[in-house]
Enzyme design. Sequence first.
Site, PDB file in Angstrom:
ATOM      1  N   LYS A 165       8.689  -4.082   7.818  1.00 56.62           N
ATOM      2  CA  LYS A 165       8.796  -3.048   6.772  1.00 56.62           C
ATOM      3  C   LYS A 165       9.286  -1.730   7.357  1.00 56.62           C
ATOM      4  CE  LYS A 165       5.400  -5.171   3.794  1.00 56.62           C
ATOM      5  NZ  LYS A 165       4.041  -5.215   3.289  1.00 56.62           N
TER       6      LYS A 165
ATOM      7  N   ASN B  25      -3.802  -2.491 -10.034  1.00 57.95           N
ATOM      8  CA  ASN B  25      -4.382  -3.068  -8.817  1.00 57.95           C
ATOM      9  C   ASN B  25      -5.619  -2.284  -8.405  1.00 57.95           C
ATOM     10  OD1 ASN B  25      -3.582  -0.855  -6.957  1.00 57.95           O
ATOM     11  ND2 ASN B  25      -1.536  -1.517  -7.587  1.00 57.95           N
TER      12      ASN B  25
HETATM   13  N1  CTP Z   1       6.074   0.916  -1.961  1.00 60.11           N
HETATM   14  C1  CTP Z   1       6.862   1.730  -2.751  1.00 60.11           C
HETATM   15  N2  CTP Z   1       7.380   1.241  -3.919  1.00 60.11           N
HETATM   16  C2  CTP Z   1       7.131  -0.021  -4.305  1.00 60.11           C
HETATM   17  C3  CTP Z   1       6.328  -0.861  -3.502  1.00 60.11           C
HETATM   18  C4  CTP Z   1       5.819  -0.353  -2.323  1.00 60.11           C
HETATM   19  O1  CTP Z   1       7.085   2.888  -2.405  1.00 60.11           O
HETATM   20  N3  CTP Z   1       7.648  -0.457  -5.455  1.00 60.11           N
HETATM   21  C5  CTP Z   1       5.550   1.464  -0.680  1.00 60.11           C
HETATM   22  C6  CTP Z   1       4.064   1.559  -0.620  1.00 60.11           C
HETATM   23  O2  CTP Z   1       3.615   2.838  -1.054  1.00 60.11           O
HETATM   24  C7  CTP Z   1       3.767   1.342   0.857  1.00 60.11           C
HETATM   25  C8  CTP Z   1       4.891   0.438   1.327  1.00 60.11           C
HETATM   26  O3  CTP Z   1       5.905   0.557   0.329  1.00 60.11           O
HETATM   27  O4  CTP Z   1       3.899   2.543   1.598  1.00 60.11           O
HETATM   28  C9  CTP Z   1       4.511  -1.003   1.523  1.00 60.11           C
HETATM   29  O5  CTP Z   1       4.170  -1.631   0.349  1.00 60.11           O
HETATM   30  P1  CTP Z   1       3.724  -3.176   0.286  1.00 60.11           P
HETATM   31  O6  CTP Z   1       3.462  -3.519  -1.128  1.00 60.11           O
HETATM   32  O7  CTP Z   1       2.625  -3.408   1.269  1.00 60.11           O
HETATM   33  O8  CTP Z   1       4.979  -3.926   0.835  1.00 60.11           O
HETATM   34  P2  CTP Z   1       6.208  -4.524   0.095  1.00 60.11           P
HETATM   35  O9  CTP Z   1       7.400  -3.876   0.712  1.00 60.11           O
HETATM   36  O10 CTP Z   1       6.059  -4.421  -1.364  1.00 60.11           O
HETATM   37  O11 CTP Z   1       6.227  -6.025   0.594  1.00 60.11           O
HETATM   38  P3  CTP Z   1       5.255  -7.267   0.258  1.00 60.11           P
HETATM   39  O12 CTP Z   1       4.849  -7.141  -1.165  1.00 60.11           O
HETATM   40  O13 CTP Z   1       6.102  -8.404   0.556  1.00 60.11           O
HETATM   41  O14 CTP Z   1       4.091  -7.158   1.206  1.00 60.11           O
END
Ligand code: CTP
Length: 423
Positions: free
Chosen positions: A345, A218
């Site tokens: 979240k 990404n």
């Molecule tokens: N995060 C994590 N491990 C993952 C995905 C996300 O630790 N596999 C952490 C990121 O570092 C960030 C937070 O979770 O601090 C939010 O991540 P985000 O991708 O925005 O949210 P998601 O919970 O994945 O939800 P969505 O994809 O539905 O927005």
Amino acid sequence: MSLHGKTVVLGVTGGIAAYKAAEIASRLVKRGADVQAVMTENAARFVGPATFRALTGYPVVTDMFEEPTVREIAHISLAQQSDLILIAPATANIIGKIACGIADDMLSTTVMAATCPVLLAPAMNTEMWNNPIVQSNLDKLSGLGYFFVEPTSGRLACGTEGVGKLADPEEIVAAAEAVLAGRGAKSLSPIQDLEGVKILVTAGPTREPIDPVRYISNRSSGKMGYALAQAAAERGAEVTLVSGPTALPAPPQVAFVPVETAREMYEAVLARYDAQDAVIAAAAVADFTPESTSAQKIKKANASPILRLKETQDILKALGERKKHHILIGFAAETDRLIENARQKLAAKRLDMIVANDVTQPGAGFEVDTNIVTLVREKETLPLPRLPKTEAAHRILDSLAEMVRMKATEPGLRANRPLGPPL
Ligand code: CTP
């Protein structure tokens, strides 16, 4: 500390706080310093040079082209004779001039010719303070070894409340003494309010391999996480930075753990979790990874291969489930319903704070040097203006430091192990 035998150039620039410089001059003189006031033309409109002349016993310097009088006041000799140049208040204008190497009056010329330390006490309105240009000038000067006494929050002359108020004269004089004694802190955040606090920061993207040459990733640059790691280390924290691949150098004084995939990041973080006081999850972890990775490069001959993905483990969620004494801070990169999604979240991952980030706004999110974030806690929502990522990092850490202080006063925790500096 006595300041006998020390020559201090007190630069006064044109802000409403210029009158407070009189108190600073008086305190420096009382401690034995030889003080030479240098005022800009605008400063002289706020407060009369006669005040400083009376307090310091020397004529005040404003004009570069004046004949030297009582002492040799040519800017070069002034710069060379002094042990410290203290500018209080320092306006956005003088900060900008110094940062850009402009020397067009007595004060800026003296600073440019100086070989002694320079200490600045900024004062300005909140919008000016938050302006990314001012912040990047401050960062630049900080990196070049200039010393600062940060402005405080309070009611400002323009009638608003916010950061930008000149620090207390006593604090400024104490900072001058510290710099003269060689103990000054060069950063804008000299307060070691995270001393000894163990913080793990995740940063950057992850790479999920498809075959030996291809991967899914990404647009995360890692800038926000690296800024957090560096700022936390500057504030005295013991920082571990678990980072996916980025183009950034590892910040100094940080234990650096490079990883590649979401799985590797999960393992690196979980293995170190118990030893931490806080985790800040700034990494953009891949939510999906290929179900299988081909050991050989996939050839074009295998026309239109179908890539099946599976979900990765949510690292932050796993940390929330295993949370004991920890403070957990997550990030939420959103494109709509920012606060609502962030709050969801916050609860789902058992976080103490979430940094909500609308990635659709210009100057926010991926690959840029600034960010626009809202700090969301259970009972508080604090929107911040567009800030350089280094400054946003310090604001996030201000909240973390507050949470650390709150935890330290919880009786159970105090008995086990002090978290952070003693209060
Ligand atoms: N995060 C994590 N491990 C993952 C995905 C996300 O630790 N596999 C952490 C990121 O570092 C960030 C937070 O979770 O601090 C939010 O991540 P985000 O991708 O925005 O949210 P998601 O919970 O994945 O939800 P969505 O994809 O539905 O927005």
